[in-house]
Design an enzyme around this catalytic site. Sequence first.
Site, PDB file in Angstrom:
ATOM      1  N   SER A 135       0.847  -1.179   0.000  1.00 12.25           N
ATOM      2  CA  SER A 135       0.000   0.000   0.000  1.00 12.25           C
ATOM      3  C   SER A 135       0.888   1.236   0.000  1.00 12.25           C
ATOM      4  CB  SER A 135      -0.902  -0.012   1.244  1.00 12.25           C
ATOM      5  OG  SER A 135      -1.731   1.126   1.270  1.00 12.25           O
ATOM      6  N   LYS A 161      -1.110  -0.905  -4.389  1.00 11.58           N
ATOM      7  CA  LYS A 161      -2.324  -0.161  -4.068  1.00 11.58           C
ATOM      8  C   LYS A 161      -1.947   1.287  -3.816  1.00 11.58           C
ATOM      9  CE  LYS A 161      -4.552  -0.375   0.011  1.00 11.58           C
ATOM     10  NZ  LYS A 161      -5.405  -0.959   1.082  1.00 11.58           N
ATOM     11  N   LYS A 163      -3.111   4.943  -2.422  1.00 14.99           N
ATOM     12  CA  LYS A 163      -4.081   5.732  -1.679  1.00 14.99           C
ATOM     13  C   LYS A 163      -4.459   6.954  -2.510  1.00 14.99           C
ATOM     14  CE  LYS A 163      -4.186   3.434   2.285  1.00 14.99           C
ATOM     15  NZ  LYS A 163      -5.416   2.899   2.932  1.00 14.99           N
ATOM     16  N   ASP A 189      -7.346   3.017  -3.241  1.00 11.57           N
ATOM     17  CA  ASP A 189      -8.088   3.004  -1.985  1.00 11.57           C
ATOM     18  C   ASP A 189      -8.337   4.441  -1.555  1.00 11.57           C
ATOM     19  OD1 ASP A 189      -9.175   2.535   0.504  1.00 11.57           O
ATOM     20  OD2 ASP A 189      -7.301   1.860   1.421  1.00 11.57           O
ATOM     21  N   GLU A 214     -11.332   0.736  -3.841  1.00  8.78           N
ATOM     22  CA  GLU A 214     -11.655   0.346  -2.469  1.00  8.78           C
ATOM     23  C   GLU A 214     -12.272   1.505  -1.684  1.00  8.78           C
ATOM     24  OE1 GLU A 214      -9.232  -1.316   1.481  1.00  8.78           O
ATOM     25  OE2 GLU A 214      -8.233  -1.187  -0.476  1.00  8.78           O
ATOM     26  N   ASP A 239     -14.225  -2.074   2.453  1.00 10.59           N
ATOM     27  CA  ASP A 239     -13.288  -2.286   3.547  1.00 10.59           C
ATOM     28  C   ASP A 239     -13.978  -1.884   4.849  1.00 10.59           C
ATOM     29  OD1 ASP A 239     -11.257  -2.172   5.431  1.00 10.59           O
ATOM     30  OD2 ASP A 239      -9.955  -0.865   4.295  1.00 10.59           O
ATOM     31  N   LYS A 263     -10.165  -7.185   7.360  1.00 14.41           N
ATOM     32  CA  LYS A 263      -9.167  -6.817   8.362  1.00 14.41           C
ATOM     33  C   LYS A 263      -9.609  -7.422   9.695  1.00 14.41           C
ATOM     34  CE  LYS A 263      -7.720  -2.502   6.151  1.00 14.41           C
ATOM     35  NZ  LYS A 263      -7.851  -1.026   6.164  1.00 14.41           N
ATOM     36  N   GLY A 291      -4.323  -4.700   5.770  1.00 16.17           N
ATOM     37  CA  GLY A 291      -3.375  -4.462   6.840  1.00 16.17           C
ATOM     38  C   GLY A 291      -3.656  -3.148   7.536  1.00 16.17           C
TER      39      GLY A 291
END
Length: 371
Positions: A135, A161, A163, A189, A214, A239, A263, A291
């Site tokens: 991430s 991934k 952000k 995400d 996400e 998520d 998660k 995570g």
Amino acid sequence: MKIDRVVLRRISLPLVRPFRTSLGVEYERPALLVHVTTSDSEGWGECVAGADAGYSSEYLAGAEDVLARHLVPPLLAAGNVTAPSVAPMLAGVKGHRMAKAALETAVLDAELRGYGMSFATSLGAVADRVPSGVSVGIMDSVPELLDAVGGYLEAGYRRVKLKIEPGWDVEPVRAVRERFGEDLPLQVDANGAYALGDARHLARLDGFGLLLIEQPLDEEDLLGHAELARQLRTPMCLDESIVSARSAAAAITLGACRIVNIKPGRVGGYLEARRIHDVCAAHGVAVWCGGMLETGLGRAGNLALAALPNCTLPGDVSASRRYYETDLTEPFTLVDGYLPVPSGPGLGVTPIPSVLAEVTTAVRELGAAAG
């Protein structure tokens, strides 16, 4: 088994570099560890709540308080405790899933160590190693982002991934695609940073062949996610909206997601995480393990979850050095893009005493043996 003592230990680990999302910037990882001792075993759990309530309504000081006053006492008073009995015993306390997860994990760890069984075997893992994704936080510039992504790919990570947030979405994704090609497994995400009115803008991401987008909307907006999913070609992944097997079933029924990020710390523990995995599998919905900047303790459990059969996408279970120069346990090291699933009893790892002592900021003991 009879629980004799529970120790709540506050720690703080510095991150190798600041980690920025749409919710803010983190420079260190404060955590609350739960250490359970029985007559013939011990177990560890890690609470993933943050220092403040920016990500979740749960935060570390609150988690410690509810554990000490409401969650630990019933277990200490019980004559016999098993991991499956923890959730029913604590059902009278509403919410506080992160605190409950840490306690249940510690009990499960102790129980499995007593049996000589690993987390992976207990949960039903089907692999002894799992592909690792990374991430990548929001950066100050696109060139900085490209350098970071390039470094992670050189290290062997098998999925990236990014952000995103309003103002940092289409152009960074375009730049990564242009630099690293169409074959790079890439996803984004948003941590709930957008509104349904941003649908037309988010649809611009459809042209980049992303694995998924996400949590673009607020965690409570399942109907909005269902509507947005109808307007985008990119698969929708939830998520923060998924807090239980029941909420996963509701989201799937509404058409709010085609993929789920599990998660364990957020959903109340590994036993509920396994139930979410099974519900999604029954509906043909893929899952992967997310995570929350866990230390090696949480990372070990997450690797066991990521080895389940319906975890068909690389998760966010990265190598220890992605976040920490020195992890709390023996470090997890990336080998050819994979991380090994611990096979020892329980979590298969324990804190290194010297590191634990160095990073501990407070200790609170509960039980007959306390003090």
